[in-house]
Design a protein around this motif. Structure first.
Motif, PDB file in Angstrom:
ATOM      1  N   MET A  91       0.830  -1.205   0.000  1.00 31.45           N
ATOM      2  CA  MET A  91       0.000   0.000   0.000  1.00 31.45           C
ATOM      3  C   MET A  91       0.866   1.257   0.000  1.00 31.45           C
ATOM      4  N   SER A  92       0.686   2.097  -0.999  1.00 31.02           N
ATOM      5  CA  SER A  92       1.362   3.391  -1.043  1.00 31.02           C
ATOM      6  C   SER A  92       0.532   4.331  -1.907  1.00 31.02           C
ATOM      7  N   PRO A  93       0.428   5.591  -1.526  1.00 33.74           N
ATOM      8  CA  PRO A  93      -0.353   6.538  -2.327  1.00 33.74           C
ATOM      9  C   PRO A  93       0.422   7.058  -3.534  1.00 33.74           C
ATOM     10  N   TYR A  94       1.102   6.182  -4.198  1.00 36.67           N
ATOM     11  CA  TYR A  94       1.864   6.454  -5.409  1.00 36.67           C
ATOM     12  C   TYR A  94       2.271   5.122  -5.994  1.00 36.67           C
ATOM     13  N   PRO A  95       2.318   4.954  -7.292  1.00 31.61           N
ATOM     14  CA  PRO A  95       1.877   5.941  -8.278  1.00 31.61           C
ATOM     15  C   PRO A  95       0.348   5.989  -8.350  1.00 31.61           C
ATOM     16  N   GLY A  98      -6.091   7.479 -12.721  1.00 30.88           N
ATOM     17  CA  GLY A  98      -7.535   7.607 -12.581  1.00 30.88           C
ATOM     18  C   GLY A  98      -8.169   6.486 -11.791  1.00 30.88           C
ATOM     19  N   HIS A  99      -7.466   5.341 -11.670  1.00 28.68           N
ATOM     20  CA  HIS A  99      -8.017   4.195 -10.949  1.00 28.68           C
ATOM     21  C   HIS A  99      -7.955   4.348  -9.436  1.00 28.68           C
ATOM     22  N   ASN A 100      -6.900   5.021  -8.925  1.00 25.05           N
ATOM     23  CA  ASN A 100      -6.738   5.053  -7.465  1.00 25.05           C
ATOM     24  C   ASN A 100      -6.478   6.429  -6.876  1.00 25.05           C
ATOM     25  N   GLU A 101      -6.367   7.449  -7.706  1.00 20.66           N
ATOM     26  CA  GLU A 101      -6.083   8.784  -7.189  1.00 20.66           C
ATOM     27  C   GLU A 101      -7.204   9.270  -6.264  1.00 20.66           C
ATOM     28  N   LYS A 102      -8.440   9.124  -6.700  1.00 24.24           N
ATOM     29  CA  LYS A 102      -9.571   9.604  -5.901  1.00 24.24           C
ATOM     30  C   LYS A 102      -9.647   8.876  -4.558  1.00 24.24           C
ATOM     31  N   THR A 103      -9.372   7.562  -4.579  1.00 26.06           N
ATOM     32  CA  THR A 103      -9.454   6.765  -3.346  1.00 26.06           C
ATOM     33  C   THR A 103      -8.524   7.303  -2.273  1.00 26.06           C
ATOM     34  N   TRP A 104      -7.271   7.556  -2.638  1.00 26.31           N
ATOM     35  CA  TRP A 104      -6.311   8.015  -1.640  1.00 26.31           C
ATOM     36  C   TRP A 104      -6.637   9.418  -1.131  1.00 26.31           C
ATOM     37  N   HIS A 105      -7.008  10.328  -2.036  1.00 23.53           N
ATOM     38  CA  HIS A 105      -7.274  11.691  -1.594  1.00 23.53           C
ATOM     39  C   HIS A 105      -8.610  11.790  -0.852  1.00 23.53           C
ATOM     40  N   ASP A 106      -9.563  10.953  -1.224  1.00 23.42           N
ATOM     41  CA  ASP A 106     -10.819  10.891  -0.464  1.00 23.42           C
ATOM     42  C   ASP A 106     -10.560  10.419   0.961  1.00 23.42           C
ATOM     43  N   ARG A 107      -9.618   9.476   1.117  1.00 24.83           N
ATOM     44  CA  ARG A 107      -9.297   8.969   2.451  1.00 24.83           C
ATOM     45  C   ARG A 107      -8.806  10.092   3.356  1.00 24.83           C
ATOM     46  N   THR A 116      -5.912  16.268   0.050  1.00 25.24           N
ATOM     47  CA  THR A 116      -4.527  16.197  -0.400  1.00 25.24           C
ATOM     48  C   THR A 116      -4.466  16.132  -1.920  1.00 25.24           C
ATOM     49  N   SER A 117      -3.266  16.340  -2.453  1.00 26.88           N
ATOM     50  CA  SER A 117      -3.121  16.306  -3.919  1.00 26.88           C
ATOM     51  C   SER A 117      -1.677  15.986  -4.292  1.00 26.88           C
ATOM     52  N   TRP A 118      -1.488  14.921  -5.005  1.00 32.97           N
ATOM     53  CA  TRP A 118      -0.235  14.554  -5.661  1.00 32.97           C
ATOM     54  C   TRP A 118      -0.549  13.362  -6.548  1.00 32.97           C
ATOM     55  N   ARG A 119       0.310  13.081  -7.474  1.00 30.41           N
ATOM     56  CA  ARG A 119       0.148  11.904  -8.324  1.00 30.41           C
ATOM     57  C   ARG A 119       1.393  11.021  -8.292  1.00 30.41           C
ATOM     58  N   THR A 120       2.554  11.635  -8.211  1.00 34.82           N
ATOM     59  CA  THR A 120       3.799  10.876  -8.259  1.00 34.82           C
ATOM     60  C   THR A 120       4.478  10.876  -6.886  1.00 34.82           C
ATOM     61  N   LEU A 121       5.422   9.979  -6.718  1.00 34.95           N
ATOM     62  CA  LEU A 121       6.189   9.939  -5.479  1.00 34.95           C
ATOM     63  C   LEU A 121       6.987  11.215  -5.304  1.00 34.95           C
ATOM     64  N   ASP A 122       7.564  11.723  -6.376  1.00 30.39           N
ATOM     65  CA  ASP A 122       8.349  12.944  -6.286  1.00 30.39           C
ATOM     66  C   ASP A 122       7.495  14.106  -5.792  1.00 30.39           C
ATOM     67  N   GLU A 123       6.263  14.213  -6.294  1.00 27.99           N
ATOM     68  CA  GLU A 123       5.363  15.282  -5.838  1.00 27.99           C
ATOM     69  C   GLU A 123       5.037  15.120  -4.353  1.00 27.99           C
ATOM     70  N   PHE A 124       4.833  13.884  -3.905  1.00 22.87           N
ATOM     71  CA  PHE A 124       4.564  13.629  -2.497  1.00 22.87           C
ATOM     72  C   PHE A 124       5.767  14.026  -1.642  1.00 22.87           C
ATOM     73  N   PHE A 125       6.960  13.635  -2.056  1.00 16.31           N
ATOM     74  CA  PHE A 125       8.169  13.999  -1.321  1.00 16.31           C
ATOM     75  C   PHE A 125       8.317  15.514  -1.221  1.00 16.31           C
TER      76      PHE A 125
END
Length: 527
Positions: A91-95, A98-107, A116-125
């Motif tokens: 489990m990781s909020p990256y990468p 459209g399949h899982n972005e909403k799930t993580w940010h909704d959480r 929250t908002s990011w799509r890539t690991l680099d953006e999260f970091f």
């Protein structure tokens, strides 16, 4: 000098007996360790009567957006943890796609009221680094979310195109700093992956110097076979592996712990690159979904709830759930720790058996009602392990300590649910309960299991030891009084005996009070 620690009993972190020494720190690194350092320092800490050790490394955590909600990492820092390794169990909020972005940010919005908002690991970091965090942080790429990002919540095997897409996304996260690949093979959709899929992905990880961490496919009835699969992946992909939170679940399987421990020891003696970690409790923590058969979990929450509400499939699910509860020893062994629906919050802290009795439902019907009402958001603690096996595993010399937890705080947005006490107490529990009180291993060995051993398992450079030139991550604690105070009934309690915590040369906890400093660093693979 920026900082001097004097008169402490210093544990280097290598498992050897402590020494009397002063420690001098400048620009975030240790520059002297000597019996007496005669130089001026801007700040001097008198550690008389206290132990000084490297900062503890939580080798298995699940902290993600929580560090954006509360950057002080309260429940970890107050345990003496200066570094945590997340992205475990697949489990990781990256990468994200459209399949899982909403799930993580909704959480994040549902749990903490923050979008929250990011799509890539680099953006999260980058979001963690600005304005900073109190703790050092590294992470794996979760195989489950990698799979969802490419294929959605399907149970089918990836075709050639899908597998190549997974490899490309995985390689991107590795280039952005991921430590490797983690799997949660008891959870959908990771559970649908064949071993060959994992070997192929791990070869891509190995080529970039990463490692593989696995919540194995089974931790009970098929424990030995699950260990065999990890060994096969280690061999065929030529990759260092980490067996996450090793355990033997449910009474009929407790005898298997000895066989598995002996097998791992045999392979380590043959210099297989195998690491193992474990949390110091006999109850695991997971979601209520684990009591449903694998086939019923394909497709994610929406499909799960449809099957629970369909009379035909529901009966098949009931048979499996009843069997699993019986195998575990009864519904009284399942404690509800978190419920997202406000109207059901009163069930937090109840066992499934007690909840079923008060509602007049069977344990299965109570589970079904909770899952439907809560849209599959229920978390539980399961009392499935023996004290004897827990002690055997913890005392094995190649087992490091991981909390398998999230960083929380007993105030603000992170003050939610009835969490597992490991979230607040894992590391002081090892020092106090297991080392000092039960004498399972000496203090210097307890410290090694939380410092240099996990640093080696994760490939962390210049951390985990108190040596000249190493990063100045340190803990000063009282070995006589250090103890966990969190319980299953009242888990949101900080431990006692942790006096001072220093991260990269900055004092983050001083005399038990958080200073608000945010000196933590992102630990990227290869750096």
């Amino acid at each position: 000098m920026d900082l001097m620690i004097q008169n402490g009993l210093v544990y280097i972190g290598d498992g050897k007996s402590p020494i009397r020494a002063d420690i001098a720190i400048r620009e975030g690194k240790i520059i002297h360790i000597d019996r007496s350092v005669h130089e001026h320092a801007d700040t001097v800490i008198d550690a008389s009567g206290l132990a000084v050790s490297p900062g503890f490394i939580d080798v298995h955590s699940h902290t993600h957006a929580e560090l954006l909600i509360n950057r002080q990492a309260e429940s970890k820092i107050r345990q003496g943890v200066t570094t945590e390794i997340s992205g475990n169990c697949g489990m990781s909020p990256y990468p994200l796609s459209g399949h899982n972005e909403k799930t993580w940010h909704d959480r994040s919005e549902q749990l903490f009221g923050v979008r929250t908002s990011w799509r890539t690991l680099d953006e999260f970091f980058r979001q963690l680094e600005d304005p900073g965090i109190s703790i050092n942080y590294g992470t794996f790429t979760g195989h489950g979310d990698l799979r969802i990002s490419v294929m959605g919540n399907t149970g089918r095997a990836p075709d050639r195109v899908g597998l190549q897409a997974m490899i490309r996304q995985l390689e991107q996260t590795l280039d952005e700093g991921s430590l490797g690949l983690s799997t949660g093979l008891e959870y959908a959709p990771g559970s649908f992956a064949e071993t060959e899929e994992l070997v192929t992905l791990c070869r891509a990880v190995s080529a970039r110097g990463g490692r593989y961490a696995s919540h194995m496919r089974d931790e009970g009835d098929y424990l030995e076979e699950a260990v065999g699969e990890v060994i096969r992946i280690c061999h065929e992909a030529d990759i260092p592996v980490q067996i996450s939170h090793l355990k033997a679940c449910n009474t009929p399987n407790w005898h298997k712990a000895d066989t598995v421990i002996a097998r791992i020891q045999e392979l380590i003696d043959l210099e297989y690159p195998i690491g193992v970690d474990r949390y110091p409790y006999t109850a695991y923590g997971t979601t209520l979904e684990i009591f449903l058969p694998l086939w019923s979990r394909e497709g994610g929450t929406e499909k799960i709830l449809e099957r629970l509400e369909d009379a035909g499939t529901c009966e098949k699910i009931r048979d499996y759930t009843d069997m699993k509860i019986a195998h575990m020893g009864g519904a009284d062994r399942i404690l509800i720790s978190y419920v997202s629906h406000e109207n059901n919050r009163h069930w937090e802290g109840y066992s499934v058996e007690k909840g079923a009795r008060e509602t007049g439902l069977s344990p299965f019907e109570f589970i079904k009602k909770l899952m439907i009402d809560d849209q599959n958001g229920v978390e539980i603690a399961g009392f499935a392990m023996s004290d004897e096996n827990t002690e055997k595993i913890l005392s094995s010399p190649w087992v490091s300590i991981g909390s398998d937890s999230v960083t929380w705080a007993p105030y603000g947005a992170l003050n939610v649910g009835n969490p597992h006490p490991r979230d607040y107490g894992s590391f002081p529990r090892v020092l106090g309960h297991y080392s000092r009180d039960k004498k399972l291993f000496p203090l210097e060995e307890a410290i090694r299991k939380m410092t240099s051993l996990p640093a080696r398992q994760m490939g962390l450079k210049k951390r985990g030891l108190l040596e000249k030139g190493y990063f100045a991550d340190l803990v000063i604690f009282d070995p006589v009084h250090v103890a966990d105070t969190a319980t299953f009934v009242n888990p949101k309690q900080y431990p006692t005996g942790i006096h001072t915590v220093i991260v990269n040369g900055k004092i983050v906890l001083q005399k038990g009070r958080h200073t608000g400093q945010l000196p933590g660093k992102i630990l990227r693979n290869g750096e």
